[in-house]
Scaffold this active site. Structure first.
Site, mmCIF file in Angstrom:
data_model
loop_
_atom_site.group_PDB
_atom_site.id
_atom_site.type_symbol
_atom_site.label_atom_id
_atom_site.label_comp_id
_atom_site.label_asym_id
_atom_site.label_seq_id
_atom_site.Cartn_x
_atom_site.Cartn_y
_atom_site.Cartn_z
ATOM 1 N N HIS A 88 -0.498 0.337 -12.062
ATOM 2 C CA HIS A 88 -1.249 0.601 -10.832
ATOM 3 C C HIS A 88 -2.409 -0.372 -10.764
ATOM 4 O O HIS A 88 -3.010 -0.711 -11.793
ATOM 5 C CB HIS A 88 -1.763 2.045 -10.827
ATOM 6 C CG HIS A 88 -2.245 2.503 -9.484
ATOM 7 N ND1 HIS A 88 -3.503 2.216 -9.010
ATOM 8 C CD2 HIS A 88 -1.630 3.234 -8.517
ATOM 9 C CE1 HIS A 88 -3.647 2.762 -7.812
ATOM 10 N NE2 HIS A 88 -2.540 3.370 -7.486
ATOM 11 N N ASP A 92 3.963 6.919 -7.410
ATOM 12 C CA ASP A 92 4.985 6.461 -6.460
ATOM 13 C C ASP A 92 6.379 6.526 -7.060
ATOM 14 O O ASP A 92 7.353 6.806 -6.357
ATOM 15 C CB ASP A 92 4.682 5.025 -6.016
ATOM 16 C CG ASP A 92 3.342 4.909 -5.319
ATOM 17 O OD1 ASP A 92 3.130 5.644 -4.350
ATOM 18 O OD2 ASP A 92 2.514 4.106 -5.748
ATOM 19 N N HIS A 97 0.842 -1.196 0.000
ATOM 20 C CA HIS A 97 0.000 0.000 0.000
ATOM 21 C C HIS A 97 0.874 1.241 0.000
ATOM 22 O O HIS A 97 1.233 1.766 -1.044
ATOM 23 C CB HIS A 97 -0.934 -0.043 1.213
ATOM 24 C CG HIS A 97 -1.998 1.016 1.229
ATOM 25 N ND1 HIS A 97 -2.257 1.842 0.165
ATOM 26 C CD2 HIS A 97 -2.885 1.383 2.208
ATOM 27 C CE1 HIS A 97 -3.253 2.664 0.472
ATOM 28 N NE2 HIS A 97 -3.635 2.407 1.707
#
Length: 432
Positions: free
Chosen positions: A310, A368, A269
């Site tokens: 993703h 990210d 996560h």
């Protein structure tokens, strides 16, 4: 659910005389949902590991269309918010449902600035942790302890108490985060300053010392604000669902946010940007990229390129488009040229945007990937990456908690498909 059913689904089960009629609801956006609540009375549960096909609630806050690469907060596209707004204005939007007027915005920003200090006794709480404790472990403990210091506003049925607690959490989480970093380095805590913006204040609490002020670059401050903004909310993800589930028991909001932080700590996560840097460390050099790209394409090789693709977005992550621009601005500002990690990251980005394998599978760089590069360039250690994610996500957690508590809600109680032993008699120890 407030809406009236628009359709009806009929469930027929072999051997059952009568089909079961289930109401179907239509949201403002997205697919219709089938209300399966009445199945329990018929002796059935639904089976959905990971809740990937289950709506656990209805919400007005955030909408995601992963196939189209759409992220809306209260109806506003994330690209527009990132370009024209800032983190605190988004916090106000998430909490209140509408963008603030000039007066409302000034009052909200002033309120947050004036709540950034933490109770002085809370400083002693840090000394109970080892110096090498992970900052997320400290964040979990200290955030949960806030209820012991701010118990004057813990009536969750009082809307004013909820408002005060929301402001306190948004204001104090950056301070707690910076203190967790300072504690790990052995440096003195730095008090917040009311003359700085939200992002500027966080950076100076991270990097200033009593001996020397930290001169905050506008470019770096803008990048940090965007990192907070782009992570502010992401619908019913694991940590947000955890906050809602904890909140459904009537737990105090500080405990609920601490539960969200614990869920976010998981590498699947909130640890994704940390995984990006660990991957780059494993690759080691630009010279090795071709070798590792081949490994990533090999289905039998366990190596994976982190920070690409993703789970939700099957198209380009809309947050990544903004973060890509910010990343390049930061690298240009800092004049980073000789850092092998950042050199590898830039080379990987180029390959992912051009290589047929990545383009065909839609493995685009995600938020990210770019946030990890930015934080690395700024000088923030890898173990603080998830802490910064938690700081940005706090307003989203609070908004969802408040939305749930403000209306009728039920305690969360998922069911299970039991596959264990059937009833059997106990054997005394001597007979076994």
């Amino acid at each position: 659910m407030a809406n009236e059913a628009t359709k009806t689904a009929t469930l027929s089960i072999d051997g059952e005389a009568e089909p079961i009629e289930l109401p179907v609801y239509q949201g403002a956006e997205g697919p219709n949902v089938i209300d399966v609540g009445k199945l329990t009375a018929q002796g059935y549960f639904t089976y959905d590991p990971g809740f990937v096909s289950t709506a656990s609630c209805d919400s007005d806050i955030t909408y995601i269309d992963g196939d189209q690469g759409i992220l809306l907060h209260r109806g506003y596209p994330i690209e527009q918010l990132a370009e024209h707004s800032n983190h605190l204005e988004l916090c106000y939007l998430l909490l209140n449902g509408e963008l603030p007027s000039t007066e409302e915005n000034e009052r909200f920003v002033s309120t947050i600035k004036n709540h950034t200090m933490v109770h002085e006794q809370l400083r002693r709480f840090y000394s109970g942790f080892r110096r090498d404790a992970h900052p997320m472990a400290i964040m979990c403990g200290v955030t949960g302890a806030l209820s012991a210091f701010y118990h004057d506003s813990l009536d969750i049925d009082d809307s004013e108490h909820r408002r005060i607690t929301a402001h306190r959490l948004i204001a104090k989480i950056p301070t707690i985060a910076a203190m967790s970093y300072k504690y790990s380095t052995g440096q003195p805590f730095i008090y917040p300053r009311n003359d700085l913006s939200y992002a500027e204040n966080f950076l100076q609490m991270m990097f200033a010392t009593p001996c020397e002020d930290y001169e905050v670059s506008p470019t770096i401050a803008k990048a940090m604000d965007r990192i907070f903004l782009l992570h502010a909310d992401h619908e019913q993800n694991a940590s947000t669902s955890t906050v809602r589930l904890a909140g459904s028991t009537g737990a105090n909001p500080f405990a609920c946010i601490a539960a969200g932080i614990a869920a976010l700590w998981g590498p699947a996560h909130g640890g994704a940007n940390e995984a990006v840097l660990n991957m780059l460390d494993e690759i080691g050099s630009v010279k090795n990229i071709d070798k590792y790209i081949k490994k990533a394409k090999d289905k039998d090789d366990p190596f994976r390129i982190m920070g690409f693709g993703h789970r939700v977005y099957k198209n380009y992550d809309p947050r990544a488009k903004v973060m890509q621009q910010t990343c390049h601005e930061v690298l240009e500002e800092l004049g980073v040229e000789d850092d092998p990690i950042l050199e590898m990251a830039q080379a990987l980005e180029k390959i992912a945007l051009e290589d047929e394998y990545f383009v065909e599978k839609r493995l685009y760089p995600n938020v990210d990937f770019y946030s990890g590069i930015i934080l690395k360039a700024i000088g923030i250690p890898v173990e603080m990456f998830t802490v910064i994610f938690a700081t940005g996500r706090t307003p989203g957690w609070i908004a969802h908690w408040n939305e749930m508590i403000s209306g009728p809600y039920k305690i969360g109680r998922p069911r299970q498909l039991y596959k264990g032993a059937t009833k059997r008699d106990y054997e005394p120890l001597a007979n076994r």
